[in-house]
Design a protein around this motif. Structure first.
Motif, PDB file in Angstrom:
ATOM      1  N   GLU A  76     -59.409  22.424  86.834  1.00 28.80           N
ATOM      2  CA  GLU A  76     -60.228  21.565  87.910  1.00 28.80           C
ATOM      3  C   GLU A  76     -60.399  22.326  89.289  1.00 28.80           C
ATOM      4  N   ASN A  77     -59.713  22.696  89.770  1.00 25.88           N
ATOM      5  CA  ASN A  77     -59.372  23.284  90.920  1.00 25.88           C
ATOM      6  C   ASN A  77     -60.454  24.517  91.275  1.00 25.88           C
ATOM      7  N   ILE A  78     -60.326  25.347  90.341  1.00 26.69           N
ATOM      8  CA  ILE A  78     -61.394  26.667  90.079  1.00 26.69           C
ATOM      9  C   ILE A  78     -62.764  26.454  90.083  1.00 26.69           C
ATOM     10  N   LYS A  79     -62.867  25.165  89.276  1.00 25.31           N
ATOM     11  CA  LYS A  79     -64.162  24.688  88.806  1.00 25.31           C
ATOM     12  C   LYS A  79     -64.880  24.319  90.111  1.00 25.31           C
ATOM     13  N   ASN A  80     -64.393  23.959  91.070  1.00 29.09           N
ATOM     14  CA  ASN A  80     -65.061  23.668  92.272  1.00 29.09           C
ATOM     15  C   ASN A  80     -65.183  24.712  93.464  1.00 29.09           C
ATOM     16  N   ASP A  81     -64.596  25.913  93.067  1.00 30.36           N
ATOM     17  CA  ASP A  81     -64.500  26.946  94.222  1.00 30.36           C
ATOM     18  C   ASP A  81     -65.580  27.949  93.626  1.00 30.36           C
ATOM     19  N   GLU A  82     -66.533  28.134  94.486  1.00 31.60           N
ATOM     20  CA  GLU A  82     -67.881  29.023  94.444  1.00 31.60           C
ATOM     21  C   GLU A  82     -67.400  30.451  93.821  1.00 31.60           C
ATOM     22  N   MET A  83     -66.313  30.863  94.476  1.00 33.42           N
ATOM     23  CA  MET A  83     -65.509  32.352  94.335  1.00 33.42           C
ATOM     24  C   MET A  83     -64.813  32.571  93.094  1.00 33.42           C
ATOM     25  N   LEU A  84     -63.771  31.468  92.947  1.00 30.31           N
ATOM     26  CA  LEU A  84     -63.128  31.372  91.985  1.00 30.31           C
ATOM     27  C   LEU A  84     -63.519  31.087  90.649  1.00 30.31           C
ATOM     28  N   LYS A  85     -64.659  30.303  90.577  1.00 30.71           N
ATOM     29  CA  LYS A  85     -65.122  29.844  89.306  1.00 30.71           C
ATOM     30  C   LYS A  85     -65.917  31.106  88.453  1.00 30.71           C
ATOM     31  N   LYS A  86     -66.170  32.130  89.256  1.00 31.08           N
ATOM     32  CA  LYS A  86     -66.692  33.131  88.575  1.00 31.08           C
ATOM     33  C   LYS A  86     -65.687  34.138  87.954  1.00 31.08           C
ATOM     34  N   ILE A  87     -64.307  33.870  88.283  1.00 34.84           N
ATOM     35  CA  ILE A  87     -63.527  34.637  87.459  1.00 34.84           C
ATOM     36  C   ILE A  87     -63.256  33.939  85.848  1.00 34.84           C
ATOM     37  N   PRO A  88     -63.215  34.934  84.885  1.00 32.37           N
ATOM     38  CA  PRO A  88     -63.103  34.059  83.608  1.00 32.37           C
ATOM     39  C   PRO A  88     -61.885  33.608  83.148  1.00 32.37           C
ATOM     40  N   VAL A  89     -61.323  32.625  82.626  1.00 29.69           N
ATOM     41  CA  VAL A  89     -60.093  32.245  82.239  1.00 29.69           C
ATOM     42  C   VAL A  89     -59.788  31.941  80.662  1.00 29.69           C
ATOM     43  N   ILE A  90     -58.920  32.642  80.319  1.00 31.62           N
ATOM     44  CA  ILE A  90     -58.625  32.474  78.929  1.00 31.62           C
ATOM     45  C   ILE A  90     -57.232  31.656  78.885  1.00 31.62           C
ATOM     46  N   VAL A  91     -57.469  30.655  78.018  1.00 30.72           N
ATOM     47  CA  VAL A  91     -56.304  29.523  78.001  1.00 30.72           C
ATOM     48  C   VAL A  91     -55.145  30.047  76.656  1.00 30.72           C
ATOM     49  N   MET A  92     -53.991  29.967  77.125  1.00 30.66           N
ATOM     50  CA  MET A  92     -53.091  30.377  75.944  1.00 30.66           C
ATOM     51  C   MET A  92     -52.386  29.134  75.542  1.00 30.66           C
ATOM     52  N   THR A  93     -52.915  28.697  74.264  1.00 29.89           N
ATOM     53  CA  THR A  93     -52.367  27.429  73.997  1.00 29.89           C
ATOM     54  C   THR A  93     -52.192  27.376  72.395  1.00 29.89           C
ATOM     55  N   ALA A  94     -51.276  26.487  71.908  1.00 28.74           N
ATOM     56  CA  ALA A  94     -50.961  26.157  70.542  1.00 28.74           C
ATOM     57  C   ALA A  94     -51.781  25.071  70.146  1.00 28.74           C
ATOM     58  N   GLU A  95     -52.315  24.410  71.312  1.00 25.30           N
ATOM     59  CA  GLU A  95     -53.065  23.118  70.666  1.00 25.30           C
ATOM     60  C   GLU A  95     -54.358  22.967  70.710  1.00 25.30           C
ATOM     61  N   LYS A  96     -54.663  22.792  69.385  1.00 24.73           N
ATOM     62  CA  LYS A  96     -56.297  22.751  69.176  1.00 24.73           C
ATOM     63  C   LYS A  96     -56.765  21.754  69.932  1.00 24.73           C
ATOM     64  N   GLN A  97     -56.275  20.613  70.071  1.00 26.91           N
ATOM     65  CA  GLN A  97     -56.789  19.355  70.769  1.00 26.91           C
ATOM     66  C   GLN A  97     -57.216  19.588  72.299  1.00 26.91           C
ATOM     67  N   ALA A  98     -56.641  20.609  72.724  1.00 31.75           N
ATOM     68  CA  ALA A  98     -56.712  20.909  74.344  1.00 31.75           C
ATOM     69  C   ALA A  98     -57.891  21.814  74.590  1.00 31.75           C
ATOM     70  N   GLU A  99     -58.552  22.552  73.466  1.00 30.42           N
ATOM     71  CA  GLU A  99     -59.242  23.420  73.424  1.00 30.42           C
ATOM     72  C   GLU A  99     -60.678  22.982  74.199  1.00 30.42           C
ATOM     73  N   VAL A 100     -61.281  21.642  73.528  1.00 31.17           N
ATOM     74  CA  VAL A 100     -62.435  21.039  73.930  1.00 31.17           C
ATOM     75  C   VAL A 100     -62.401  20.827  75.366  1.00 31.17           C
ATOM     76  N   LYS A 101     -61.324  20.117  75.626  1.00 34.26           N
ATOM     77  CA  LYS A 101     -61.125  20.041  77.177  1.00 34.26           C
ATOM     78  C   LYS A 101     -61.246  21.281  78.180  1.00 34.26           C
ATOM     79  N   CYS A 102     -60.605  22.133  77.666  1.00 35.76           N
ATOM     80  CA  CYS A 102     -60.516  23.213  78.517  1.00 35.76           C
ATOM     81  C   CYS A 102     -61.948  23.968  78.584  1.00 35.76           C
ATOM     82  N   ILE A 103     -62.766  24.075  77.464  1.00 33.92           N
ATOM     83  CA  ILE A 103     -64.179  24.579  77.497  1.00 33.92           C
ATOM     84  C   ILE A 103     -64.909  23.766  78.628  1.00 33.92           C
ATOM     85  N   LYS A 104     -64.834  22.661  78.499  1.00 33.04           N
ATOM     86  CA  LYS A 104     -65.416  21.707  79.577  1.00 33.04           C
ATOM     87  C   LYS A 104     -64.986  21.941  80.979  1.00 33.04           C
TER      88      LYS A 104
END
Lengths: 565, 113
Positions: A76-104
């Motif tokens: 949420e924080n980096i989504k609103n930061d012009e510079m930081l949002k350009k850095i790609p993020v890979i999420v490490m999770t075992a939770e399938k349900q969390a993936e949609v939320k993370c993509i959004k």
């Protein structure tokens, strides 16, 4: 790019955001050979490290469940930061349900737990960094920095891509230009010009909203539009023009458009816009039409003009251009007296025959080639004055045209002075005609040039007065010696009282300013009588003679010599 | 002291664990050595004792990730099992499951010593 990345040995920085030490260490061990690895135990610590500016990060590997600040809050924080949002993020999770939320929230990929084999993780990281860098490179290059519209190359490429998927749609290629934009830049400054370009781009973008087309700035004040076919563009261009008219920071800006309609999608994309450009060029300087549609006639005209452009140098060398002379007579005495002549160029093309000056002068004026033609005429005229002087012992001053572009030539004065010297002439024998429109384009430069010439004894004539955007102000600010009344005034003055009055007013003003007037286009006795009665001093026109070759002109000199003696 | 051999005897999938550590045996052994003193086992037991299933789930979930990465099966499988019950916040008697997990932890602690 990819090869360069590998071979350059540039080690990018990755940050692992993970509260479990074991997981951090395993990942770090996998990645540290290839990347500089920075570790953070939670989202807050990661934000501090990313925001410190100490290094540039290429990737974030993010755990979701962490104390202090979890992965969701971090996203949420980096989504609103012009510079930081350009850095790609890979999420490490075992939770399938969390993936949609993370993509959004902006995550680009996932690494599952337990982790994949190291090779898979490395390959994933490498791929994401590569995609992100390519995307960022494309984003910086795909847009025109000034207007935010597409850059030309990307615009063309996107059209090709669209048509790869669907080439059944009928589309149009549209080119939009601003009339005399260079003049606007000169008068109001580049900054103001850029504001206009930005606004026009914004209006075009809005007009094409909802996926109705693509647009780009091709260069300077030229915009390209690719859109679904429409039968006419009156409404579209009219709307853009109205929006431009409503801008507070500028006077009237006029756009013109060239349209290549119902495009054959098989044609090369660039060619379609070349054709639309040809159509737009066809109405350059046309104050009535502002939209031109590409047609066979337009195409043929463009081809013809290309031919003339190609042939100009050969024609000068071969003397296919010929200088004709039209006499100017003083009419205030009992009988008309030969005062001078005007040099007028004619083109006898070996294959195309006689070409009307109306076909080639505006063309060469628009692309600057007129400079070469002007010099040819000056040279011919100077040499002719000398010949007549030698043969008849009489000097017949000849006026020659000095085009707008000549005014900017730093060598102008030298060129003309050299011609005088070569032919042993006085400055007063070669008169210089400057059109009124040259004044509106760069008054300071023009006044300076005219001042220099006059100081050396040249006579300056203002040509075609009243034919363009006339301003009486011109008369008081430019130091001229002769005013040439445009032939339209003479032709119309007998049609009604108003037109006649206009001529009388101009003659009165000229008299007040003590500038003699030459009336052009005088064809009959009645016109001559009226102009003479109202104080016009010199007449030029078919009443005395059409422009003639130099050998025919000699008859006027002989007659004048007889009259004097 | 933990070794590849006694970890194997414990039931760990050492081969996969080493692969995940890019073949770095020292690292793998060191990381496995942190498990006997890992506080989360006791935290999990305490949360369940206190019927705080939210905290219990978070803790079990974290343990699952770590044990999975180190391939410390069958301890890992037990934690996966309890995590799924906790994910559903199932109201049940967890004492046997917790005891089994702690027993594995203690067994590993003994090997490490």
């Amino acid at each position: 790019m990819e090869n360069f990345r590998r071979k350059s040995g540039i080690k990018r920085s990755i940050i692992i955001v993970e509260d479990e030490m074991v997981n951090r260490e395993i990942l770090s061990n996998i990645l540290q050979e290839t990347y500089d690895v920075v570790k953070a135990e939670n989202g807050k610590e990661a934000l501090e490290k990313l925001g410190s500016g100490e290094r540039k990060y290429s990737l974030v590997l993010l755990d979701l469940l962490m104390p202090v600040m979890d992965g969701f809050e971090f996203l949420e924080n980096i989504k609103n930061d012009e510079m930081l949002k350009k850095i790609p993020v890979i999420v490490m999770t075992a939770e399938k349900q969390a993936e949609v939320k993370c993509i959004k929230l902006g995550a680009v990929d996932f690494i599952t737990k337990p982790y994949d084999m190291p090779e898979v993780i490395l390959a994933r990281c490498e791929r994401i960094i590569e995609l992100s860098e390519d995307k960022s490179f494309i984003q910086s290059a795909e847009r025109d920095a000034l207007t935010g519209l597409y850059a030309k190359d990307f615009f063309m490429e996107y059209i090709r891509q669209i048509e790869n998927f669907d080439n059944s749609r009928k589309t149009d290629a549209v080119v939009i230009n601003i009339d005399h934009f260079h003049l606007f830049n000169e008068l109001y400054g580049r900054k103001q010009g850029d504001r206009v370009l930005k606004k026009l781009a914004e209006f075009i973008h809005e007009a094409l909203d909802e996926g109705k087309g693509l647009s780009c700035r091709s260069e300077a004040d030229t915009f390209y539009i690719y859109c679904d076919h429409r039968d006419d563009y009156e409404g579209f261009i009219g709307m853009l023009q109205t929006q431009l008219d409503s801008l507070e920071f500028t006077n009237h800006i006029r756009i013109r458009a060239g349209v290549y309609q119902g495009v054959d999608n098989e044609a090369i994309v660039e060619n379609r816009f070349d054709k639309a450009t040809t159509a737009a060029n066809n109405i350059r300087g046309d104050y009535i039409r502002n939209i031109a549609y590409y047609s066979k006639e337009v195409y043929e005209r463009a081809l013809y003009q290309e031919r003339l452009i190609k042939d100009i140098d050969g024609a000068i060398a071969n003397k296919d251009f010929m200088v004709y002379y039209q006499p100017k007579y003083g009419i205030q005495g009992d009988e008309p007296k030969l005062r001078s002549a005007e040099a007028l160029v004619r083109w006898k093309h070996p294959e195309l025959g006689m070409i009307s000056p109306g076909d080639f002068i505006p063309l060469f004026e628009s692309n600057g080639l007129v400079q070469r033609l002007d010099y040819f005429v000056w040279k011919e005229a100077a040499s002719q004055i000398k010949k007549w002087k030698d043969e008849f012992g009489i000097s017949v001053p000849v006026s020659v045209n000095v085009s707008r572009i000549d005014i900017f030539d730093p060598e102008l004065e030298n060129k003309i002075l050299n011609l005088l010297e070569e032919n042993d002439l006085e400055p007063g024998e070669l008169m210089l005609e400057i059109t009124e429109s040259a004044y509106s384009e760069n008054a300071d430069r023009l006044i300076e040039v005219i001042g220099d010439f006059r100081a050396k004894g040249f006579k300056i004539e203002m040509d075609d007065f009243g034919s363009g955007y006339s301003s009486l102000n011109t008369l008081t600010t430019i130091p001229i010696d002769v005013l040439k009344l445009d032939m339209q005034f003479v032709r119309n003055m007998l049609k009604n009282e108003k037109n006649l009055k206009l001529v009388e007013i101009i003659l009165d003003i000229a008299k007040f300013l003590e500038v003699p007037v030459v009336a052009e286009g005088v064809e009959d006795e009645e016109q001559l009588r009226i102009l003479k009665e109202r104080g016009c001093e010199v007449i030029q026109g078919y009443y005395f003679s059409k422009p003639v070759p130099p050998e025919e002109f000699t008859q006027f000199i002989i007659k004048e010599k007889g009259r004097i003696s | 002291m933990l070794t590849v051999q006694n970890l194997k005897e414990f039931g760990a999938n050492v081969e996969e664990g080493l692969q995940r550590c890019y073949g770095n045996e020292a690292l793998y052994i060191r990381l496995c050595g942190t498990i006997p003193t890992e506080k989360k086992f006791d935290e999990l037991a305490a949360a369940i004792e206190a019927k705080d299933l939210d905290t219990a789930f978070d803790t079990a979930h974290a343990l699952k990730g770590v044990l999975g990465n180190l391939c410390l099966s069958p301890m890992y499988e037990k934690v996966v099992d309890i995590t799924e019950y906790l994910r559903a916040r199932t109201d049940m008697d967890y004492s046997k499951k917790i005891a089994d997990i702690l027993a594995d932890r203690d067994r590993l602690r003994n090997i490490a010593e």
